[in-house]
Every structure is written in structure tokens, then in C-alpha cells.
Design an enzyme around this catalytic site. Sequence first.
Site, PDB file in Angstrom:
ATOM      1  N   ASP A 182       0.665  -1.100  -0.072  1.00  7.88           N
ATOM      2  CA  ASP A 182      -0.016   0.136   0.225  1.00  7.88           C
ATOM      3  C   ASP A 182       0.931   1.347  -0.098  1.00  7.88           C
ATOM      4  O   ASP A 182       2.110   1.288   0.234  1.00  7.88           O
ATOM      5  CB  ASP A 182      -0.925  -0.155   1.134  1.00  7.88           C
ATOM      6  CG  ASP A 182      -0.222  -0.550   2.613  1.00  7.88           C
ATOM      7  OD1 ASP A 182       0.829  -0.474   2.358  1.00  7.88           O
ATOM      8  OD2 ASP A 182      -0.976  -0.826   3.474  1.00  7.88           O
ATOM      9  N   HIS A 226      -7.050  -4.831  10.185  1.00  9.38           N
ATOM     10  CA  HIS A 226      -6.798  -4.590   8.701  1.00  9.38           C
ATOM     11  C   HIS A 226      -5.483  -5.249   8.226  1.00  9.38           C
ATOM     12  O   HIS A 226      -4.814  -5.466   8.945  1.00  9.38           O
ATOM     13  CB  HIS A 226      -6.815  -3.107   8.268  1.00  9.38           C
ATOM     14  CG  HIS A 226      -5.502  -2.373   8.847  1.00  9.38           C
ATOM     15  ND1 HIS A 226      -5.807  -1.131   8.986  1.00  9.38           N
ATOM     16  CD2 HIS A 226      -4.352  -2.751   9.141  1.00  9.38           C
ATOM     17  CE1 HIS A 226      -4.385  -0.556   9.395  1.00  9.38           C
ATOM     18  NE2 HIS A 226      -3.805  -1.435   9.440  1.00  9.38           N
ATOM     19  N   GLU A 261      -9.453  -1.746   5.511  1.00 11.13           N
ATOM     20  CA  GLU A 261     -10.070  -1.600   6.627  1.00 11.13           C
ATOM     21  C   GLU A 261     -11.203  -2.319   6.747  1.00 11.13           C
ATOM     22  O   GLU A 261     -11.798  -2.821   5.727  1.00 11.13           O
ATOM     23  CB  GLU A 261     -10.352  -0.122   6.675  1.00 11.13           C
ATOM     24  CG  GLU A 261      -8.974   0.821   6.521  1.00 11.13           C
ATOM     25  CD  GLU A 261      -8.454   0.955   7.880  1.00 11.13           C
ATOM     26  OE1 GLU A 261      -8.255   0.036   8.479  1.00 11.13           O
ATOM     27  OE2 GLU A 261      -7.766   2.236   8.075  1.00 11.13           O
ATOM     28  N   ASN A 321      -7.493  -3.145  14.292  1.00 13.40           N
ATOM     29  CA  ASN A 321      -8.677  -3.376  13.815  1.00 13.40           C
ATOM     30  C   ASN A 321      -9.045  -4.355  12.873  1.00 13.40           C
ATOM     31  O   ASN A 321      -9.895  -4.636  12.297  1.00 13.40           O
ATOM     32  CB  ASN A 321      -9.314  -2.041  13.387  1.00 13.40           C
ATOM     33  CG  ASN A 321      -8.430  -1.556  11.886  1.00 13.40           C
ATOM     34  OD1 ASN A 321      -7.644  -2.160  11.582  1.00 13.40           O
ATOM     35  ND2 ASN A 321      -8.786  -0.446  11.361  1.00 13.40           N
TER      36      ASN A 321
END
Length: 274
Positions: free
Chosen positions: A77, A148, A153, A146
Amino acid sequence: MDIALHRYLPMRIVILDSADEVAAYGAEIFIRCIRQKPAAVLGLATGSTPLALYRRLIDANRDAVVSFAKVSSFNLDEYLGLAGDHPQSYRHFMNTHLFDHIDINPDNTHVPPGDAADPLQACADYDKLITKLGGIDIQLLGIGRNGHIGFNEPSSGLQSRTRVKTLTRATIDDNARFFSTQEFQPHLSITMGIGTILEARKVVLLATGAAKAGAIKAAAEGPLTASCPASALQMHPDALLIVDAAAAAGLERKAFYKHIERENQKLLQSLGKT
Ligand code: PGA
């Protein structure tokens, strides 16, 4: 030690005492992979977790244990809006923490272009280039608190491709430590999709520290759900989670995973494969 002989678990889970052991174990798997296939295509990750693994790859390259001369790489990313020479860009991170210190050809290193004039086209081109180079042999992943993976996400499509993704407030806050208060912090990213990640032939996820315990439990033992993107790895035929004791703390079947690894090692020894 990285041969998955037990396919009856959704993921293979290796629990080690310390973060340092996690890095050493993960680095060994990458080194073996490259030694077996010198022109391997690596999937790479940014964040704090892979740093110790990268230091081990740098040492192994310096000591001529492994060469990256024929290796290609694709990073997961990049922030949308940051050019590769921006100090907070993931391209800059990779150059600083790995590429500048190993014998990889910089032209063979790929990070999504955060400054692309047409980001949507750049996403499609990124997936095409991965396919053109034969697909990713081994993908390194961290995990967000979280759940990810990359910047996928919670709520990301489980078959998603490389695309523009909006970051959650939690991720923006987690990463704010890298930006000075005055500095522009992007809220958008380009990330490999979950579907793209699942196409890698092998996936190695590292997690260390108590802050990751909830995410690891959800990824490994929770339901398969877009609410925890890392749970998608339960569908992967060769996914390995390497975690330290703190990140493993929430796992219900911890003792069983350790037992499996002991059995795995015994079996490998009997086959003369360690
Ligand atoms: P970290 O990030 O390694 O800095 O904890 C992991 C991630 O967000 O994927």
C-alpha cells in the site's frame, strides 16, 4: 520449518516467546524462499512490525547468505497524495529500511504510486503487473489493531482488488505518530485488495505486542467476515501467523497450536526436512 504439513487448521499459527524470535522465524522463511527461487516475487509490508525482519534480511544479504539480485517486490500500500520522495511515503520507508541496504535492483521494487495522475488506472496497472511477473510467491503482512491487512479496513470486500481506500479514524490515529503536527496526513490510500493478497502463493503475517491480541483472536478464531479483513486468510491454503506471546494472549486454542507445531517439527525431523 515452513512446510505446512497440517492442512486441517484454517491457518497455521506459530507462537513464540518474543518479538525478536518472531522476526527471526519470519526472516528465515523469506530467506529459504529466495534461496529456493532466486527470482522470487515478494509481497512486502510497512509498519513497525516488519522492521526487525528487514534488519535480518539486510544482515543475511551482507553476509552473502541470500541475494536479492533477481528478486522483484510489490508493496501492499501507499498513501494517496504522497510522492515517493516524501519522508512519510511508504516508498521512502521501504528504501530507507530495506531496499537501500540490499542488492535488489530498484527497478524491480514496486510500491503503489501515491502521486499517480490517475489513481484508478494505477490500481488496475498494479494488479496487471503482479500477474505479468508471475504472481506473488510470498506475501508479508502486519495486522492493524482493527484487523486490517494492507489498508483493507474493516468492511473491505473479501475479494477486493487493488484500489483506493479511505482510512478509518483508528488507522489515521495509529499512524499519526509518524507525522508532525503541522504535516498533511493523508486520509486515503492505494492498497492491494484482499482478493489480490489471497492470490499470493504463501502468506506470512507477523504480529507482536498486546495491542494486537484482539485482532489476532478475531483473525484466527473469529468468523470469516469483512469486519476483520485478516480473517480472510482462513480461506488461504498456505497462511502462516507468527505471533509473540503477548499477541497470542487472547487465543482460545493456544495450547493446541503449540502442540501442532511440536508435532510438525517431529514429523519434519523424521522426514529429514529441518
Ligand atoms: P504496525 O502496523 O506494524 O506498525 O503495528 C501494522 C499494520 O497496520 O498493518
